[in-house]
Motif scaffolding. Sequence first.
Motif, PDB file in Angstrom:
ATOM      1  N   GLU A 161      77.460  72.532 -12.870  1.00 50.30           N
ATOM      2  CA  GLU A 161      76.171  72.047 -13.350  1.00 50.30           C
ATOM      3  C   GLU A 161      76.196  71.654 -14.827  1.00 50.30           C
ATOM      4  OE1 GLU A 161      73.203  74.947 -12.471  1.00 50.30           O
ATOM      5  OE2 GLU A 161      73.628  74.913 -10.333  1.00 50.30           O
ATOM      6  N   LEU A 162      77.248  72.004 -15.540  1.00 55.17           N
ATOM      7  CA  LEU A 162      77.321  71.692 -16.961  1.00 55.17           C
ATOM      8  C   LEU A 162      77.448  70.190 -17.187  1.00 55.17           C
ATOM      9  CD1 LEU A 162      79.736  74.467 -18.234  1.00 55.17           C
ATOM     10  CD2 LEU A 162      77.257  74.375 -18.450  1.00 55.17           C
ATOM     11  N   ASP A 163      76.768  69.716 -18.209  1.00 52.49           N
ATOM     12  CA  ASP A 163      76.853  68.310 -18.586  1.00 52.49           C
ATOM     13  C   ASP A 163      77.784  68.209 -19.785  1.00 52.49           C
ATOM     14  OD1 ASP A 163      76.507  65.649 -19.079  1.00 52.49           O
ATOM     15  OD2 ASP A 163      74.511  65.881 -19.968  1.00 52.49           O
ATOM     16  N   PHE A 164      78.930  67.623 -19.573  1.00 47.37           N
ATOM     17  CA  PHE A 164      79.898  67.499 -20.646  1.00 47.37           C
ATOM     18  C   PHE A 164      79.679  66.230 -21.465  1.00 47.37           C
ATOM     19  CE2 PHE A 164      81.992  70.432 -17.743  1.00 47.37           C
ATOM     20  CZ  PHE A 164      82.322  71.439 -18.616  1.00 47.37           C
ATOM     21  N   GLY A 165      78.715  65.441 -21.054  1.00 48.86           N
ATOM     22  CA  GLY A 165      78.320  64.266 -21.814  1.00 48.86           C
ATOM     23  C   GLY A 165      79.487  63.402 -22.232  1.00 48.86           C
ATOM     24  N   ASP A 166      79.641  63.237 -23.529  1.00 54.89           N
ATOM     25  CA  ASP A 166      80.689  62.356 -24.038  1.00 54.89           C
ATOM     26  C   ASP A 166      81.920  63.128 -24.519  1.00 54.89           C
ATOM     27  OD1 ASP A 166      79.385  63.502 -26.137  1.00 54.89           O
ATOM     28  OD2 ASP A 166      79.129  61.664 -27.278  1.00 54.89           O
ATOM     29  N   ALA A 167      82.155  64.298 -23.939  1.00 52.56           N
ATOM     30  CA  ALA A 167      83.358  65.062 -24.285  1.00 52.56           C
ATOM     31  C   ALA A 167      84.584  64.266 -23.829  1.00 52.56           C
ATOM     32  CB  ALA A 167      83.346  66.428 -23.606  1.00 52.56           C
ATOM     33  N   PRO A 168      85.603  64.167 -24.671  1.00 48.23           N
ATOM     34  CA  PRO A 168      86.784  63.392 -24.279  1.00 48.23           C
ATOM     35  C   PRO A 168      87.537  64.070 -23.133  1.00 48.23           C
ATOM     36  CG  PRO A 168      87.175  64.521 -26.342  1.00 48.23           C
ATOM     37  CD  PRO A 168      85.732  64.744 -25.987  1.00 48.23           C
ATOM     38  N   LEU A 169      88.207  63.263 -22.354  1.00 45.46           N
ATOM     39  CA  LEU A 169      89.010  63.786 -21.262  1.00 45.46           C
ATOM     40  C   LEU A 169      90.193  64.570 -21.817  1.00 45.46           C
ATOM     41  CD1 LEU A 169      89.029  60.624 -18.981  1.00 45.46           C
ATOM     42  CD2 LEU A 169      87.610  62.664 -18.761  1.00 45.46           C
ATOM     43  N   ALA A 170      90.737  65.467 -21.035  1.00 45.71           N
ATOM     44  CA  ALA A 170      91.831  66.317 -21.482  1.00 45.71           C
ATOM     45  C   ALA A 170      93.022  65.528 -22.045  1.00 45.71           C
ATOM     46  CB  ALA A 170      92.282  67.227 -20.350  1.00 45.71           C
ATOM     47  N   PRO A 171      93.438  64.420 -21.449  1.00 48.99           N
ATOM     48  CA  PRO A 171      94.577  63.685 -22.028  1.00 48.99           C
ATOM     49  C   PRO A 171      94.293  63.142 -23.428  1.00 48.99           C
ATOM     50  CG  PRO A 171      94.225  63.008 -19.770  1.00 48.99           C
ATOM     51  CD  PRO A 171      93.063  63.879 -20.152  1.00 48.99           C
ATOM     52  N   ALA A 172      93.029  63.033 -23.825  1.00 51.72           N
ATOM     53  CA  ALA A 172      92.702  62.517 -25.142  1.00 51.72           C
ATOM     54  C   ALA A 172      92.781  63.602 -26.215  1.00 51.72           C
ATOM     55  CB  ALA A 172      91.300  61.910 -25.129  1.00 51.72           C
ATOM     56  N   TYR A 173      92.879  64.873 -25.818  1.00 49.33           N
ATOM     57  CA  TYR A 173      92.918  65.980 -26.769  1.00 49.33           C
ATOM     58  C   TYR A 173      94.304  66.119 -27.375  1.00 49.33           C
ATOM     59  CZ  TYR A 173      92.765  70.687 -28.652  1.00 49.33           C
ATOM     60  OH  TYR A 173      92.839  71.767 -29.487  1.00 49.33           O
TER      61      TYR A 173
ATOM     62  N   ALA B  76      96.200  68.718 -29.916  1.00 53.63           N
ATOM     63  CA  ALA B  76      96.121  69.966 -30.670  1.00 53.63           C
ATOM     64  C   ALA B  76      96.648  69.803 -32.088  1.00 53.63           C
ATOM     65  CB  ALA B  76      96.895  71.061 -29.951  1.00 53.63           C
ATOM     66  N   ASP B  77      97.636  68.948 -32.288  1.00 52.94           N
ATOM     67  CA  ASP B  77      98.218  68.790 -33.628  1.00 52.94           C
ATOM     68  C   ASP B  77      97.272  68.079 -34.590  1.00 52.94           C
ATOM     69  OD1 ASP B  77      98.448  66.401 -32.222  1.00 52.94           O
ATOM     70  OD2 ASP B  77     100.373  65.875 -33.131  1.00 52.94           O
ATOM     71  N   GLN B  78      96.202  67.462 -34.082  1.00 51.32           N
ATOM     72  CA  GLN B  78      95.241  66.778 -34.941  1.00 51.32           C
ATOM     73  C   GLN B  78      93.972  67.596 -35.165  1.00 51.32           C
ATOM     74  OE1 GLN B  78      94.621  63.008 -33.073  1.00 51.32           O
ATOM     75  NE2 GLN B  78      96.606  62.204 -33.709  1.00 51.32           N
TER      76      GLN B  78
END
Length: 69
Positions: free
Chosen positions: A46-58, A60-62
């Motif tokens: 039910e959570l709305d993640f809205g405009d959260a980027p997809l996992a491949p876009a994450y 960690a080094d940045q």
Amino acid sequence: MSSPELTAPEAARWAARAGLPLPPDRHGEVAAVAHHIHTVVAVLRELDFGDAPLAPAYRADQEMSDAAV
């Protein structure tokens, strides 16, 4: 959308179907845990993640490290 709670005999049948036969004294416990997991997953769906980027876009080094201790 809600579904009926898994019964102990259904839990035993599904476990056997998956190749994991359960001792009779575990049927109720497995059904209760399965129901709990189903409840948690239903809330997450039910959570709305809205405009959260997809996992491949994450990347960690940045990530900016700005946590205070």
